[in-house]
Design a protein around this motif. Structure first.
Motif, PDB file in Angstrom:
ATOM      1  N   LEU A  29       0.817  -1.219   0.000  1.00  0.00           N
ATOM      2  CA  LEU A  29       0.000   0.000   0.000  1.00  0.00           C
ATOM      3  C   LEU A  29       0.856   1.278   0.000  1.00  0.00           C
ATOM      4  O   LEU A  29       0.332   2.387  -0.076  1.00  0.00           O
ATOM      5  CB  LEU A  29      -0.977   0.002   1.182  1.00  0.00           C
ATOM      6  N   SER A  30       2.187   1.097   0.059  1.00  0.00           N
ATOM      7  CA  SER A  30       3.053   2.273  -0.126  1.00  0.00           C
ATOM      8  C   SER A  30       3.268   2.516  -1.628  1.00  0.00           C
ATOM      9  O   SER A  30       3.696   3.579  -2.049  1.00  0.00           O
ATOM     10  CB  SER A  30       4.392   2.069   0.583  1.00  0.00           C
ATOM     11  N   VAL A  31       2.953   1.480  -2.424  1.00  0.00           N
ATOM     12  CA  VAL A  31       3.111   1.570  -3.881  1.00  0.00           C
ATOM     13  C   VAL A  31       1.752   1.750  -4.560  1.00  0.00           C
ATOM     14  O   VAL A  31       1.602   2.499  -5.519  1.00  0.00           O
ATOM     15  CB  VAL A  31       3.792   0.271  -4.420  1.00  0.00           C
ATOM     16  N   LEU A  32       0.747   1.038  -4.029  1.00  0.00           N
ATOM     17  CA  LEU A  32      -0.607   1.053  -4.614  1.00  0.00           C
ATOM     18  C   LEU A  32      -1.589   1.708  -3.650  1.00  0.00           C
ATOM     19  O   LEU A  32      -1.406   1.620  -2.436  1.00  0.00           O
ATOM     20  CB  LEU A  32      -1.072  -0.398  -4.846  1.00  0.00           C
ATOM     21  N   SER A  33      -2.630   2.321  -4.191  1.00  0.00           N
ATOM     22  CA  SER A  33      -3.705   2.804  -3.312  1.00  0.00           C
ATOM     23  C   SER A  33      -4.554   1.599  -2.917  1.00  0.00           C
ATOM     24  O   SER A  33      -4.467   0.533  -3.546  1.00  0.00           O
ATOM     25  CB  SER A  33      -4.572   3.826  -4.048  1.00  0.00           C
ATOM     26  N   GLU A  34      -5.387   1.746  -1.879  1.00  0.00           N
ATOM     27  CA  GLU A  34      -6.241   0.628  -1.445  1.00  0.00           C
ATOM     28  C   GLU A  34      -7.149   0.159  -2.578  1.00  0.00           C
ATOM     29  O   GLU A  34      -7.385  -1.033  -2.754  1.00  0.00           O
ATOM     30  CB  GLU A  34      -7.071   1.038  -0.226  1.00  0.00           C
ATOM     31  N   GLU A  35      -7.656   1.136  -3.339  1.00  0.00           N
ATOM     32  CA  GLU A  35      -8.563   0.788  -4.449  1.00  0.00           C
ATOM     33  C   GLU A  35      -7.809   0.009  -5.535  1.00  0.00           C
ATOM     34  O   GLU A  35      -8.326  -0.969  -6.072  1.00  0.00           O
ATOM     35  CB  GLU A  35      -9.201   2.050  -5.033  1.00  0.00           C
ATOM     36  N   GLU A  36      -6.582   0.430  -5.835  1.00  0.00           N
ATOM     37  CA  GLU A  36      -5.777  -0.274  -6.851  1.00  0.00           C
ATOM     38  C   GLU A  36      -5.464  -1.695  -6.387  1.00  0.00           C
ATOM     39  O   GLU A  36      -5.521  -2.643  -7.168  1.00  0.00           O
ATOM     40  CB  GLU A  36      -4.474   0.490  -7.115  1.00  0.00           C
ATOM     41  N   TYR A  37      -5.161  -1.829  -5.099  1.00  0.00           N
ATOM     42  CA  TYR A  37      -4.866  -3.147  -4.519  1.00  0.00           C
ATOM     43  C   TYR A  37      -6.087  -4.055  -4.667  1.00  0.00           C
ATOM     44  O   TYR A  37      -5.981  -5.207  -5.085  1.00  0.00           O
ATOM     45  CB  TYR A  37      -4.505  -2.958  -3.041  1.00  0.00           C
ATOM     46  N   GLN A  38      -7.260  -3.499  -4.349  1.00  0.00           N
ATOM     47  CA  GLN A  38      -8.498  -4.274  -4.457  1.00  0.00           C
ATOM     48  C   GLN A  38      -8.769  -4.682  -5.916  1.00  0.00           C
ATOM     49  O   GLN A  38      -9.168  -5.811  -6.192  1.00  0.00           O
ATOM     50  CB  GLN A  38      -9.675  -3.467  -3.902  1.00  0.00           C
ATOM     51  N   LYS A  39      -8.505  -3.765  -6.835  1.00  0.00           N
ATOM     52  CA  LYS A  39      -8.742  -4.051  -8.261  1.00  0.00           C
ATOM     53  C   LYS A  39      -7.845  -5.193  -8.739  1.00  0.00           C
ATOM     54  O   LYS A  39      -8.262  -6.043  -9.524  1.00  0.00           O
ATOM     55  CB  LYS A  39      -8.508  -2.791  -9.107  1.00  0.00           C
ATOM     56  N   LEU A  40      -6.591  -5.205  -8.264  1.00  0.00           N
ATOM     57  CA  LEU A  40      -5.682  -6.299  -8.639  1.00  0.00           C
ATOM     58  C   LEU A  40      -6.202  -7.644  -8.130  1.00  0.00           C
ATOM     59  O   LEU A  40      -6.160  -8.650  -8.831  1.00  0.00           O
ATOM     60  CB  LEU A  40      -4.279  -6.044  -8.064  1.00  0.00           C
ATOM     61  N   PHE A  41      -6.737  -7.637  -6.895  1.00  0.00           N
ATOM     62  CA  PHE A  41      -7.225  -8.896  -6.328  1.00  0.00           C
ATOM     63  C   PHE A  41      -8.538  -9.341  -6.972  1.00  0.00           C
ATOM     64  O   PHE A  41      -8.804 -10.544  -7.065  1.00  0.00           O
ATOM     65  CB  PHE A  41      -7.316  -8.817  -4.799  1.00  0.00           C
ATOM     66  N   ILE A  42      -9.328  -8.396  -7.441  1.00  0.00           N
ATOM     67  CA  ILE A  42     -10.523  -8.754  -8.226  1.00  0.00           C
ATOM     68  C   ILE A  42     -10.056  -9.450  -9.509  1.00  0.00           C
ATOM     69  O   ILE A  42     -10.582 -10.493  -9.894  1.00  0.00           O
ATOM     70  CB  ILE A  42     -11.374  -7.497  -8.563  1.00  0.00           C
ATOM     71  N   PHE A  43      -9.044  -8.880 -10.145  1.00  0.00           N
ATOM     72  CA  PHE A  43      -8.515  -9.435 -11.395  1.00  0.00           C
ATOM     73  C   PHE A  43      -8.009 -10.870 -11.197  1.00  0.00           C
ATOM     74  O   PHE A  43      -8.351 -11.780 -11.958  1.00  0.00           O
ATOM     75  CB  PHE A  43      -7.388  -8.541 -11.940  1.00  0.00           C
ATOM     76  N   PHE A  44      -7.204 -11.078 -10.129  1.00  0.00           N
ATOM     77  CA  PHE A  44      -6.638 -12.420  -9.933  1.00  0.00           C
ATOM     78  C   PHE A  44      -7.698 -13.427  -9.471  1.00  0.00           C
ATOM     79  O   PHE A  44      -7.611 -14.611  -9.803  1.00  0.00           O
ATOM     80  CB  PHE A  44      -5.428 -12.365  -8.980  1.00  0.00           C
ATOM     81  N   SER A  45      -8.712 -12.957  -8.746  1.00  0.00           N
ATOM     82  CA  SER A  45      -9.835 -13.846  -8.386  1.00  0.00           C
ATOM     83  C   SER A  45     -10.585 -14.266  -9.652  1.00  0.00           C
ATOM     84  O   SER A  45     -10.989 -15.425  -9.792  1.00  0.00           O
ATOM     85  CB  SER A  45     -10.797 -13.154  -7.418  1.00  0.00           C
ATOM     86  N   ASN A  46     -10.757 -13.315 -10.586  1.00  0.00           N
ATOM     87  CA  ASN A  46     -11.406 -13.639 -11.873  1.00  0.00           C
ATOM     88  C   ASN A  46     -10.578 -14.657 -12.654  1.00  0.00           C
ATOM     89  O   ASN A  46     -11.119 -15.567 -13.271  1.00  0.00           O
ATOM     90  CB  ASN A  46     -11.573 -12.378 -12.731  1.00  0.00           C
ATOM     91  N   LEU A  47      -9.255 -14.475 -12.601  1.00  0.00           N
ATOM     92  CA  LEU A  47      -8.347 -15.395 -13.297  1.00  0.00           C
ATOM     93  C   LEU A  47      -8.491 -16.816 -12.733  1.00  0.00           C
ATOM     94  O   LEU A  47      -8.614 -17.784 -13.482  1.00  0.00           O
ATOM     95  CB  LEU A  47      -6.896 -14.898 -13.158  1.00  0.00           C
ATOM     96  N   ILE A  48      -8.509 -16.931 -11.393  1.00  0.00           N
ATOM     97  CA  ILE A  48      -8.668 -18.250 -10.752  1.00  0.00           C
ATOM     98  C   ILE A  48     -10.022 -18.860 -11.143  1.00  0.00           C
ATOM     99  O   ILE A  48     -10.109 -20.050 -11.468  1.00  0.00           O
ATOM    100  CB  ILE A  48      -8.542 -18.131  -9.211  1.00  0.00           C
TER     101      ILE A  48
END
Length: 266
Positions: A29-48
């Motif tokens: 979260l020092s690199v990504l905002s909370e929203e960006e972090y959440q968006k990445l995890f939505i993406f990887f959950s979709n991938l799984i």
């Protein structure tokens, strides 16, 4: 598998605290905002989810794989391991634990290559870079970080019981089941027991279907404050989805994401 949730490692070791999650994610979260972090995890959950569907795995297996994936990153930074490698590894391990039968290594790699090339080409311009040896190595790493706590209790079974108690309603069950699947894109599986998640998802489904079950919910012996927290997580996810254009945003987010130092050897 039925066992007793309250005596399980899921309850005793893997219901995390919100403050712990925030602390563990500080580097990311020092690199990504909370929203960006959440968006990445939505993406990887979709991938799984899509990998699991292509491999014809049951939803229970896909859900368990998603929980493994989220548990790993609840205690580790994104720079520890490439999520693109951990996603199929989580499915590989979950299919064994859920006694679905071991997915063959070759089929897993071929499916990853096809899915990345055809369904996620907007995110990855190059082909899937990993091979069987990477998955097997990563599986040991994942097992170690999960502390070999592999039994995951999902909200699906309590949901079936709850809907039966309300009075069989296929439409309500289908909608609540979909909401449980969506909840895997939030942190609720790390923070709350599965029966509470099932109640939270059922409550949202009742609101969507204009089904008045206030008196039935009032009779449940549960902490309704926790149920409202779960509902808020899921509603926030739906609000984020409304404005999130994954195809346009994800390449930039993957570029910004902290990376592991070692690249895979070809």
């Amino acid at each position: 598998m039925a066992g007793n949730f309250w005596h399980s490692s899921h309850h005793q070791q893997w219901l995390l605290d919100k403050q712990d999650l925030v602390r563990e994610r500080q580097h990311d979260l020092s690199v990504l905002s909370e929203e960006e972090y959440q968006k990445l995890f939505i993406f990887f959950s979709n991938l799984i989810q899509i990998l699991g569907e292509q491999l014809k795995l049951r939803q229970q297996v896909i859900a368990t794989a998603t929980v493994y994936f989220k548990r790993f990153f609840a205690r580790n930074s994104l720079k520890c391991i490439d999520p693109l490698l951990l996603a199929p590894t989580s499915l590989f391990l979950a299919s064994k634990v859920e006694e679905f039968g071991v997915t063959s290594n070759t089929r897993l790699i071929t499916t990853c290559q096809t899915v990345v090339k055809n369904k996620f080409n907007y995110a990855y311009s190059q082909e899937f870079p990993y091979r069987t040896n990477h998955i097997l190595e990563c599986e040991f790493y994942l097992l170690e970080h999960l502390d070999c706590c592999l039994i995951v209790y999902q909200p699906y079974r309590p949901l079936l019981t709850l809907v039966q108690d309300v009075g069989p309603d296929d439409q309500l069950l289908t909608l609540a089941w979909r909401i449980v699947n969506d909840s895997l894109r939030t942190d609720v599986c790390l923070l709350y027991p599965p029966y509470q998640i099932a109640i939270g998802c059922l409550q949202i489904a009742c609101v969507i279907q204009n089904k008045d079950l206030k008196s039935w919910f009032a009779e449940l012996n549960v902490d309704m404050e926790k149920i409202q927290e779960i509902a808020r997580y899921i509603i926030n996810l739906y609000e984020l989805w409304r404005t999130y254009d994954e195809k346009k945003e994800i390449q930039g987010l993957l570029g910004k994401m902290p990376k592991p130092k070692a690249a895979p050897q070809r």
